[in-house]
Design a protein around this motif. Structure first.
Motif, mmCIF file in Angstrom:
data_model
loop_
_atom_site.group_PDB
_atom_site.id
_atom_site.type_symbol
_atom_site.label_atom_id
_atom_site.label_comp_id
_atom_site.label_asym_id
_atom_site.label_seq_id
_atom_site.Cartn_x
_atom_site.Cartn_y
_atom_site.Cartn_z
ATOM 1 N N LEU A 1 -53.140 -20.047 29.393
ATOM 2 C CA LEU A 1 -53.695 -19.620 30.674
ATOM 3 C C LEU A 1 -52.974 -20.260 31.835
ATOM 4 C CD1 LEU A 1 -57.509 -19.733 29.832
ATOM 5 C CD2 LEU A 1 -55.997 -17.765 29.864
ATOM 6 N N GLN B 1 -60.566 -14.434 24.415
ATOM 7 C CA GLN B 1 -61.335 -14.346 25.654
ATOM 8 C C GLN B 1 -62.303 -13.164 25.608
ATOM 9 O OE1 GLN B 1 -61.395 -16.471 28.248
ATOM 10 N NE2 GLN B 1 -60.029 -17.797 27.086
ATOM 11 N N GLN C 1 -60.258 -14.304 33.157
ATOM 12 C CA GLN C 1 -59.094 -14.837 32.455
ATOM 13 C C GLN C 1 -58.438 -13.764 31.586
ATOM 14 O OE1 GLN C 1 -60.616 -18.248 30.382
ATOM 15 N NE2 GLN C 1 -60.598 -19.551 32.199
ATOM 16 N N GLN D 1 -60.036 -18.605 39.979
ATOM 17 C CA GLN D 1 -59.211 -17.720 39.159
ATOM 18 C C GLN D 1 -59.244 -16.293 39.704
ATOM 19 O OE1 GLN D 1 -57.343 -18.746 36.699
ATOM 20 N NE2 GLN D 1 -56.552 -16.733 36.156
#
Length: 373
Positions: free
Chosen positions: A124, A152, A185, A307
């Protein structure tokens, strides 16, 4: 820390230096790739000493004894015996129920493993670098990142199930926030995979050639297969995000209905809390006030919001790059049209000159015909 599949399949003699030595090939198998590294017996000795200090105890299996005859080049029997002993030494540590040796920094450094818990964070953490062209992605790294994408999505599905089964609002909020973070993510991973696939197929950002330098390219069939993998993962992510949005709307509706049915009267402290932090007199703009919540940020924690902000900024950068390409293409078309117009004007001038010349010849011919008559 999960155990690894470690083996030492072979040993070779290195005679490049002033003194020959035996190098043992350590092979670490993972579901998506296999890594190999070479270590000398002296490296094992230094590793064993450091491991004893860091773990505070001797490893579950001892190192094979050091023998002068094992140094003799061509002594295959002793070399093979030491190879099996070193393999048993590593496997004993790897399969031991007590994981204090595997959690030590010496173990990770010796096997060149990432920091504990960083298999996910390493992938990531490289997303932004990969998408911006800072990291060159090879085929094996691409598969590792795809595996992390599936993890994920699996985590997001589990958190959605927990949110559906939770009875308390706090548990629902935590599960929803974790699911939203996993989906954010996953979206960043999908974009990184798409960018990496462009490089692996020869469509990167390295000038007009459009290829990642120094990375082998995939065949057309493999590129299509991986593109289908990304497409299916993207559909799965969109479906999970739709489910999460529906859950959030349902929860907000149930909350508003429960609040509308209550008859409790707000206390004076609650009333004062509504105006706390505002400007004098309740007018003006409050500096530093939190931004309004949206459907995308409602169930995110601080890391998830950060994020998401990076994701939005990256999407904006990509839109600007696409717009730049369109403007550059329009400029090139304008220059080409201008050059064509200049060329056409020159050809028209030549045609006009030819017409004048032919007209003069026709006039002379008519005069001669008139004299003959």
């Amino acid at each position: 820390m999960p155990s690894l599949d470690i083996s030492i399949p072979s040993a070779s003699t290195n005679s490049t230096g002033a003194k020959p030595y035996t190098a043992y090939t350590i092979q670490i198998r993972a579901p998506l790739r296999t890594r190999s590294l070479q270590k000398r017996y002296s490296d094992f000795v230094a590793f064993d000493k450091t491991l004893r200090v860091q773990a505070g105890a001797a490893p579950p299996a001892p190192l094979p004894a050091k023998s002068w005859f094992a140094r003799t080049v061509g002594n295959d029997a002793l070399t093979e015996e030491r190879r099996r002993g070193l393999e048993a030494y590593l496997r004993a540590i790897d399969s031991s129920p007590d994981d204090r040796w595997r959690r030590s920094a010496a173990w990770r450094a010796f096997l060149e493993l990432p920091e504990e818990g960083s298999t996910k964070s390493k992938v990531l953490g490289n997303i932004g670098l990969t998408a911006s062209g800072g990291v060159v992605m090879d085929a094996a790294t691409w598969l590792d990142m795809y595996g992390e994408l599936k993890n994920q999505l699996r985590e997001a599905r589990l958190y959605l199930t927990k949110r559906e089964q939770a009875q308390q609002a706090q548990a629902q909020h935590e599960a929803g926030a974790n699911a939203k973070g996993a989906l954010v993510q996953a979206g960043a991973l999908i974009r990184a995979l798409e960018e990496g696939l462009k490089g692996l197929s020869g469509g990167g950002r390295n000038g007009d050639e459009g290829a990642w330098g120094g990375v082998e390219k995939l065949g057309d069939g493999e590129v299509r297969r991986r593109r289908d993998m990304i497409g299916s993962a993207k559909k799965e992510r969109d479906g999970l995000e739709s489910v999460l949005s529906a859950m959030a709307v349902k929860s907000a509706a149930s909350t508003s209905s429960s609040l509308s049915g209550t008859t409790a009267v707000a206390s004076e402290g609650d009333k004062q809390g509504l105006f706390r932090g505002g400007a004098p007199g309740g007018r003006g703009r409050v500096l530093g006030a939190p931004a309004k919540e949206t459907e995308r940020t409602r169930e995110l924690d601080n890391e998830g919001v950060l994020q998401l902000q990076r994701q939005i900024m990256q999407e904006q950068d990509e839109d600007v790059q696409d717009l730049t390409k369109v403007v550059r293409r329009m400029r090139e078309m304008g220059v080409a049209i201008n050059e064509e117009l200049v060329l056409q004007n020159q050809m028209l001038d030549l045609l006009d000159n030819d017409v004048d010349r032919v007209q003069g010849k026709i006039d002379v011919a008519r005069k001669r015909v008139d004299k003959i008559r």
